[in-house]
Design a protein around this motif. Structure first.
Motif, PDB file in Angstrom:
ATOM      1  N   ILE A   1      -9.002  -5.177   3.966  1.00  0.00           N
ATOM      2  CA  ILE A   1      -9.646  -5.829   2.809  1.00  0.00           C
ATOM      3  C   ILE A   1      -8.655  -6.781   2.149  1.00  0.00           C
ATOM      4  O   ILE A   1      -8.975  -7.934   1.834  1.00  0.00           O
ATOM      5  CB  ILE A   1     -10.150  -4.759   1.811  1.00  0.00           C
ATOM      6  N   GLU A   2      -7.399  -6.328   1.994  1.00  0.00           N
ATOM      7  CA  GLU A   2      -6.423  -7.212   1.317  1.00  0.00           C
ATOM      8  C   GLU A   2      -6.173  -8.464   2.147  1.00  0.00           C
ATOM      9  O   GLU A   2      -6.050  -9.572   1.636  1.00  0.00           O
ATOM     10  CB  GLU A   2      -5.111  -6.445   1.078  1.00  0.00           C
TER      11      GLU A   2
ATOM     12  N   MET B   1      -7.995  -0.495   3.448  1.00  0.00           N
ATOM     13  CA  MET B   1      -7.422  -1.245   2.317  1.00  0.00           C
ATOM     14  C   MET B   1      -6.607  -2.429   2.837  1.00  0.00           C
ATOM     15  O   MET B   1      -6.645  -3.540   2.309  1.00  0.00           O
ATOM     16  CB  MET B   1      -6.548  -0.306   1.476  1.00  0.00           C
TER      17      MET B   1
ATOM     18  N   GLY C   1      -9.026 -10.777   1.675  1.00  0.00           N
ATOM     19  CA  GLY C   1      -8.937 -11.404   0.338  1.00  0.00           C
ATOM     20  C   GLY C   1      -7.940 -12.550   0.355  1.00  0.00           C
ATOM     21  O   GLY C   1      -8.216 -13.663  -0.113  1.00  0.00           O
TER      22      GLY C   1
ATOM     23  N   LEU D   1       0.852  -1.210   0.000  1.00  0.00           N
ATOM     24  CA  LEU D   1       0.000   0.000   0.000  1.00  0.00           C
ATOM     25  C   LEU D   1       0.877   1.245   0.000  1.00  0.00           C
ATOM     26  O   LEU D   1       0.534   2.269  -0.581  1.00  0.00           O
ATOM     27  CB  LEU D   1      -0.909  -0.020   1.236  1.00  0.00           C
TER      28      LEU D   1
ATOM     29  N   ILE E   1      -9.286 -15.571   2.245  1.00  0.00           N
ATOM     30  CA  ILE E   1     -10.290 -16.332   1.470  1.00  0.00           C
ATOM     31  C   ILE E   1      -9.577 -17.149   0.398  1.00  0.00           C
ATOM     32  O   ILE E   1      -9.845 -18.334   0.194  1.00  0.00           O
ATOM     33  CB  ILE E   1     -11.315 -15.367   0.839  1.00  0.00           C
ATOM     34  N   ASP E   2      -8.580 -16.517  -0.247  1.00  0.00           N
ATOM     35  CA  ASP E   2      -7.817 -17.222  -1.289  1.00  0.00           C
ATOM     36  C   ASP E   2      -7.222 -18.511  -0.747  1.00  0.00           C
ATOM     37  O   ASP E   2      -7.375 -19.582  -1.327  1.00  0.00           O
ATOM     38  CB  ASP E   2      -6.646 -16.304  -1.722  1.00  0.00           C
TER      39      ASP E   2
END
Lengths: 225, 212, 236, 54
Positions: free
Chosen positions: C214-215, C211, C218, C89, C221-222
């Motif tokens: 959220i990353e 951010m 993500g 970021l 979940i991946d």
């Protein structure tokens, strides 16, 4: 302490026998100074002593990169890391020895470079004060050697290390050089009260302290796998 | 042979070690009692060298537990290193330095007196070659220098990675002498386990990182 | 697949809401509340975004380095991700800082880049460090080694921030042009400007935290999807 | 006496901030697309398994 001395002796012996690094650095410095001298124009030196002093530091930084890229080459090429890492000696002794050896090599190279700097660049008798230049070079070399030993250990067995090391090293060289250049340029008579040498030396000392601590503390992580 | 109150010389429980995505050691478990010699057999890439390098505190275990003399790695690595003698594929010496200079370096790293250097040179049958640069020694002589280096600090645990390769008849006899005289434990990776007849206490075969 | 199905406190949404509110407040204050700067004129309003973004970049680097140091101590791979994401970021916010800085430089001093300026030079050094961080990270295969080396370099970077701020400042004596936001006697701005600045800074930092969360979500979940896929694929 | 250029610059800065945010949302969207594809694969695998069990 005994381990540090033995490791340093080993590095110096290897260089004495192999003569692989210092001669190359000296030739590089001479070549770079000539290149820069020609680049700055034939008779009258554009920018005078100030430009010359600044460019000396550029040559110093690139020469030190040459020394750092070859750090730990012996250990890597002959697979000796396992020997050093399985020994009980404190691993920051390896870092300290490597930093000291690099510092000495840089010192030897610059001892050759300074007279040449005078020869190639200084015509009108005005030159940066030798004391300030020598002190700045010594402290800068120390910082470069300590940080460089850590970074060299880090990239020791990483692909494309010859490209990676300069890239990792450069951001850290910028603040060092900006102060060193300023300090030595301002020491050119007539001194118009620019950056006091003490301010500059103070910053370089701070720089060295930070990377002495970080180098000493982080080297353990860099060599373990 | 194994005295219960003393911790095993080497103990691995579910030792796992990866190189990037590849699993080099997959949940390997073994125990070597003090004074016992274990042979590691198995093809190339079976994980023998990786296991020895983990025991030599050079590689960190990624999962499972490893302990040497009861000291858990990697936490107590510093405590166990003085007791470990490791001979790898490479002799771990600087070719440009003489045999004696290499041993002086390791003597300093292990905090061992200089008189020990002559003893190990003698032990490895290198007494005449101390002043020769290691790089000029033959493959077999360099292998002996590696053994001399590993014996410098009289280790209690020997970790040998295919020690017989490159040794001539005299060299092999000296290796046999060293092993016979060695009171402590040993883990030896080898492709010729039968040569160690009479010296071994057990074998472990590795295949693709698993104990077969 | 870790079986933790406990209701995870949804921090990402909370942060996102806070960021949205703060950003709206900041924009409202910037364009409707705070007076136009007497000396610099309307373009001074760029300050309320440029400087908070720059400070957020430093904040992200420090955060990445702190998590890097924690990784070195704990060896917990999730910390590697928590060190990498702020650095990642940091590039986004860093680029934004450099571009907005140039736009401001263009209007205020007529040049797109002014080397005499300490703030810009310092920032460029840090930005180069960030690029070097990614060069290092992309030249090592994923695994514990990459995490360790990235963490070491991130920690080194924190050493670089004060050094370049002090170093470039010490070296540049003619830094009269770049408006000094904070000098020895606190902020040289009047009340309303400083308040607007603080709100904008809070908004920017909350945005970066959003951010970040959220990353992380993500990535989690991946990983879990890949695990399920292995399970599903395994027995089929 | 509004300074046109100043206003444009300010607009450029704030507009840029939005553009970057939107680009970031685009990246997130792509990430979700990848996740969706993985879910489809898993669903296909599970159906195949359900079929082979029945």
């Amino acid at each position: 302490m005994r381990a540090y001395r033995a490791l340093l002796r080993k590095d110096l012996l290897l260089e004495l026998r192999g003569r692989e690094l210092v001669p190359a650095m000296v030739v590089f410095v001479v070549g770079a100074l000539v290149l820069v001298r020609l680049g700055l124009g034939g008779e009258r030196l554009a920018g005078g002593t100030r430009a010359a002093t600044g460019l000396l530091w550029v040559v110093v930084v690139f020469t030190s990169m040459l020394a750092l890229v070859r750090s730990f080459a012996q250990e890597r090429e002959h697979g000796i890391w396992d020997g050093l890492l399985s020994a009980p000696a404190d691993r920051s002794a390896i870092w300290a020895a490597r930093a000291s050896a690099t510092f000495l090599f840089l010192g030897v190279t610059q001892a050759v470079a300074l007279p040449l700097f005078w020869l190639f660049f200084l015509q009108d008798g005005r030159s940066p004060s030798l004391a300030v230049l020598a002190a700045a070079l010594a402290l800068a070399d120390l910082g470069v050697a300590m940080l460089g030993a850590l970074l060299a250990g880090l990239v020791s067995n990483v692909r494309a290390r010859e490209v990676l090391l300069p890239v990792l090293f450069l951001p850290f060289a910028l603040p060092l050089v900006s102060v060193a250049v300023r300090m030595t340029v301002d020491s050119i008579p007539p001194q118009n009260g620019g950056l006091g040498a003490l301010h500059g030396l103070g910053f370089l000392a701070l720089y060295d302290t930070i990377f002495a601590l970080l180098g000493w503390a982080l080297f353990e992580y860099v060599v373990e796998d | 042979m194994s005295s219960p109150e003393r911790a095993p010389a080497v103990r691995c429980d579910g030792l796992t070690r990866r190189y990037g995505e590849r699993v080099a050691l997959d949940a390997v478990s073994l125990t070597v009692a003090p004074g016992e010699r274990l042979l590691l057999t198995g093809g190339n890439g079976a994980g023998k060298t990786t296991l020895l390098r983990v025991l030599a505190t050079v590689l960190r275990p990624h999962a499972g537990e490893v302990a040497i003399d009861g000291h858990v790695l990697p936490r107590d690595a510093r405590k166990v290193r003085p007791a470990i003698g490791y001979v790898g594929h490479e002799p771990l010496v600087y070719p440009a330095l003489t045999a004696r200079e290499n041993l002086e370096l390791y003597a300093a790293l292990y905090g061992v007196g200089r008189e020990r250097i002559e003893q190990v040179l003698e032990l490895a049958g290198l007494n005449g070659r101390g002043a020769d640069p290691a790089g000029e020694l033959s493959r077999g002589l360099r292998q002996r220098l590696g053994l001399a280096r590993a014996m410098l600090h009289s280790p209690s645990l020997l970790l040998l990675d295919e020690p017989t390769t490159g040794l001539d008849e005299d060299g092999r006899e000296r290796l046999r002498g060293v092993l016979a005289a060695h009171r402590g434990a040993a883990v030896i990776a080898t492709h010729e386990p039968d040569w160690f007849a009479g010296l071994e206490h057990g074998r472990l075969r590795l295949a693709a990182g698993k104990a077969a | 697949m870790n079986g933790s199905h406990r209701a995870r406190p949804d921090r990402a949404t909370a942060a996102a809401t806070a960021a949205a509110l703060l950003m709206a407040l900041a924009l409202a204050m910037i364009f409707f509340y705070v007076p136009t700067d007497v000396s610099e004129g309307y373009s001074q309003r760029i300050f309320y975004f440029h400087v908070p973004i720059a400070l957020t970049t430093y904040f992200l680097f420090t955060w990445g380095a702190v998590n890097g140091a924690r990784f070195l101590l704990k060896r917990d791979m999730s910390l590697d991700l928590k060190s990498y994401v702020p650095m990642h970021l940091g590039v986004i916010f860093g680029s934004l800082t450099l571009v907005t800085g140039s736009i401001w430089a263009n209007i205020a001093w007529g040049t797109w880049w002014f080397w005499g300026d300490t703030q810009l030079t310092t920032f460029l050094i840090i930005f180069l460090f960030n690029c070097a961080y990614f060069m290092l990270r992309f030249s090592i295969e994923p695994g514990e080694r990459r995490a360790t080396f990235s963490a070491v370099y991130a920690v080194l970077g924190v050493g670089l921030i004060p050094l370049s701020v002090i170093g470039v400042h010490v070296a540049q004596t003619n830094d009269l042009i770049h408006p000094i936001t904070f000098n020895e006697n606190g902020a040289n701005m009047d009340g309303s400007m400083f308040l607007t600045f603080l709100v904008a800074l809070a908004a920017m930092i909350t945005l970066s935290v959003t951010m970040y969360l959220i990353e992380l979500r993500g990535k989690r979940i991946d990983d879990r999807l890949r695990a399920i896929r292995r399970l599903a694929g395994g027995e089929a | 006496m509004i300074d046109e250029f100043a206003v444009k610059s300010v607009a450029a800065v704030y507009g840029l901030a939005w553009v970057v945010t939107l680009a970031y949302i685009g990246i997130l969207n792509a990430k979700m697309g990848r996740m969706e594809r993985q879910l489809d694969e898993i669903a296909a695998l599970m159906e195949h398994r359900a079929a082979s069990d029945a």
